[in-house]
Design a protein around this motif. Structure first.
Motif, PDB file in Angstrom:
ATOM      1  N   CYS A  28       0.847  -1.305  -0.047  1.00 27.22           N
ATOM      2  CA  CYS A  28      -0.029   0.029  -0.092  1.00 27.22           C
ATOM      3  C   CYS A  28       0.996   1.408  -0.074  1.00 27.22           C
ATOM      4  O   CYS A  28       1.807   1.303   0.901  1.00 27.22           O
ATOM      5  CB  CYS A  28      -0.789  -0.111   1.091  1.00 27.22           C
ATOM      6  N   MET A  30      -0.212   4.320   0.877  1.00 23.38           N
ATOM      7  CA  MET A  30      -0.578   5.062   1.760  1.00 23.38           C
ATOM      8  C   MET A  30       0.051   4.811   2.935  1.00 23.38           C
ATOM      9  O   MET A  30       0.604   3.821   3.214  1.00 23.38           O
ATOM     10  CB  MET A  30      -2.163   4.980   1.979  1.00 23.38           C
ATOM     11  N   CYS A  32      -1.511   5.690   6.196  1.00 29.08           N
ATOM     12  CA  CYS A  32      -2.761   6.234   7.207  1.00 29.08           C
ATOM     13  C   CYS A  32      -2.161   6.174   8.605  1.00 29.08           C
ATOM     14  O   CYS A  32      -1.695   5.283   9.174  1.00 29.08           O
ATOM     15  CB  CYS A  32      -3.969   5.738   7.224  1.00 29.08           C
ATOM     16  N   CYS A  35      -3.655   3.382  10.467  1.00 29.95           N
ATOM     17  CA  CYS A  35      -3.748   1.939  10.072  1.00 29.95           C
ATOM     18  C   CYS A  35      -3.505   0.970  10.909  1.00 29.95           C
ATOM     19  O   CYS A  35      -2.475   1.099  11.703  1.00 29.95           O
ATOM     20  CB  CYS A  35      -2.622   1.923   8.535  1.00 29.95           C
ATOM     21  N   THR A  40       0.956  -4.753   6.106  1.00 37.06           N
ATOM     22  CA  THR A  40       0.509  -4.960   4.632  1.00 37.06           C
ATOM     23  C   THR A  40       1.311  -4.125   3.665  1.00 37.06           C
ATOM     24  O   THR A  40       1.006  -3.946   2.628  1.00 37.06           O
ATOM     25  CB  THR A  40      -0.909  -5.080   4.324  1.00 37.06           C
ATOM     26  N   TRP A  41       2.153  -2.942   4.127  1.00 36.47           N
ATOM     27  CA  TRP A  41       2.411  -2.082   3.481  1.00 36.47           C
ATOM     28  C   TRP A  41       3.474  -2.189   2.260  1.00 36.47           C
ATOM     29  O   TRP A  41       3.528  -1.899   1.181  1.00 36.47           O
ATOM     30  CB  TRP A  41       3.070  -0.872   4.401  1.00 36.47           C
ATOM     31  N   GLY A  75      -3.693  -3.793   2.776  1.00 41.60           N
ATOM     32  CA  GLY A  75      -3.052  -3.379   1.648  1.00 41.60           C
ATOM     33  C   GLY A  75      -3.864  -2.496   0.651  1.00 41.60           C
ATOM     34  O   GLY A  75      -5.088  -2.300   0.995  1.00 41.60           O
ATOM     35  N   SER A 103      -8.912   1.889  -0.923  1.00 43.93           N
ATOM     36  CA  SER A 103      -8.905   3.663  -0.688  1.00 43.93           C
ATOM     37  C   SER A 103      -8.761   4.266  -1.817  1.00 43.93           C
ATOM     38  O   SER A 103      -9.097   5.534  -1.815  1.00 43.93           O
ATOM     39  CB  SER A 103      -7.682   4.081   0.130  1.00 43.93           C
ATOM     40  N   LYS A 130     -11.108   9.158   3.423  1.00 43.56           N
ATOM     41  CA  LYS A 130     -10.248   9.314   5.015  1.00 43.56           C
ATOM     42  C   LYS A 130     -10.487  10.825   5.170  1.00 43.56           C
ATOM     43  O   LYS A 130     -10.511  11.258   6.298  1.00 43.56           O
ATOM     44  CB  LYS A 130      -8.883   8.970   4.769  1.00 43.56           C
TER      45      LYS A 130
HETATM   46  S1  SF4 Z   1      -3.893  -0.282   4.318  1.00 39.43           S
HETATM   47 FE1  SF4 Z   1      -5.554   1.137   4.278  1.00 39.43          FE
HETATM   48  S2  SF4 Z   1      -5.481   2.172   6.304  1.00 39.43           S
HETATM   49 FE2  SF4 Z   1      -3.519   0.989   5.774  1.00 39.43          FE
HETATM   50  S3  SF4 Z   1      -2.235   2.697   5.018  1.00 39.43           S
HETATM   51 FE3  SF4 Z   1      -3.174   1.336   3.201  1.00 39.43          FE
HETATM   52  S4  SF4 Z   1      -5.177   2.567   2.839  1.00 39.43           S
HETATM   53 FE4  SF4 Z   1      -4.248   3.464   4.855  1.00 39.43          FE
END
Ligand code: SF4
Length: 240
Positions: A28, A30, A32, A35, A40-41, A75, A103, A130
């Motif tokens: 991912c 993002m 956040c 999170c 999962t990033w 993710g 997202s 968000k």
């Molecule tokens: S997995 Fe979802 S909550 Fe986590 S950083 Fe990514 S978009 Fe944001």
């Protein structure tokens, strides 16, 4: 075709209607602050799984999923659109309800035909909004929300069923003006079937510690019932 995934939940109950088989994809862009899945990033971790393996696993549970279906979450699932198209195409052959929990950050307005193909086999999109203002979104996620709002409009133009989700964090996402702006944006989207306020919880904090990542929301309390009701009054019922 193979996908890069983080984990599987066979009987999910919070990611779409009914009981759902939930596949969490890896990666991912993002960040956040709230999170709860920082594991999962990374784009470089996770495991590989074929469409065939996922479908065979889903079919084992099909009797339990008849009022639910399959949700692909993350993710960020839109990182692997070709995999999603192939997976959902196979699931639709078995009349299984398909949902994406996203997202929207990786929506690409220059490659709309790819998303058109995905939407042909997608029954529902769970879309996180968000924040509405660019500055609030940047502070909260580290990313602009231009693609996300564009994705919401695209889904509206295509009349794809959407559930909007908004994570409520005391002192961070409970600003009235911001929530009203989100609600006003949602009111321009006739395809939105449901709006959910998701109360922040700190259960992910231990994962940050384990990964050696600073947890920015240390000490932030979970929202109480009054704050949740206030957010629902604005976001779900449209009261100012
Ligand atoms: S997995 Fe979802 S909550 Fe986590 S950083 Fe990514 S978009 Fe944001």
């Amino acid at each position: 075709m193979e996908g890069q995934y983080h984990s599987i939940e066979s009987f999910g109950t919070v990611d779409g209607p009914g009981i759902r088989f939930v596949l969490f994809l890896q990666g991912c862009p993002m960040r956040c602050l709230y999170c709860h899945n920082p594991d999962t990033w990374s784009f470089f971790q996770g495991k590989r799984i074929t469409v065939e393996t996922v479908v065979n696993q889903v079919l084992k549970y099909q009797a339990y999923l008849k009022n639910g279906g399959v949700t692909v979450s993350g993710g960020e699932p839109l990182r692997q659109v070709p995999f999603l198209i192939e997976l959902f195409t196979e699931l639709k052959k078995h009349h299984i309800h398909t949902a994406i929990d996203t997202s929207g950050i990786l929506f690409d307005q220059n490659n709309v035909s790819l998303f058109d193909d995905l939407m042909k086999v997608t029954d529902l999109v769970l879309l996180d909004i968000k924040a509405y203002s660019e500055s609030a979104h940047l502070k909260l996620t580290g990313q602009s929300n231009k693609n996300i709002l564009a994705f919401a409009k695209y889904l509206s133009q295509k009349n794809v069923p959407v559930w909007i989700r908004y994570v409520l964090v005391p002192g961070l996402t409970d600003d009235h003006h911001e929530m009203i702006a989100v609600r006003q944006f949602i009111e321009t989207l006739p395809n939105v079937q449901k709006i959910e306020v998701l109360p922040y919880h700190s259960m992910g904090e231990k994962k940050y510690e384990a990964l050696g990542i600073r947890y920015a929301l240390k000490g932030v309390k979970e929202p109480d019932e009054t704050l949740i009701a206030e957010a629902e009054r604005i976001l779900v019922y449209g009261k100012r």
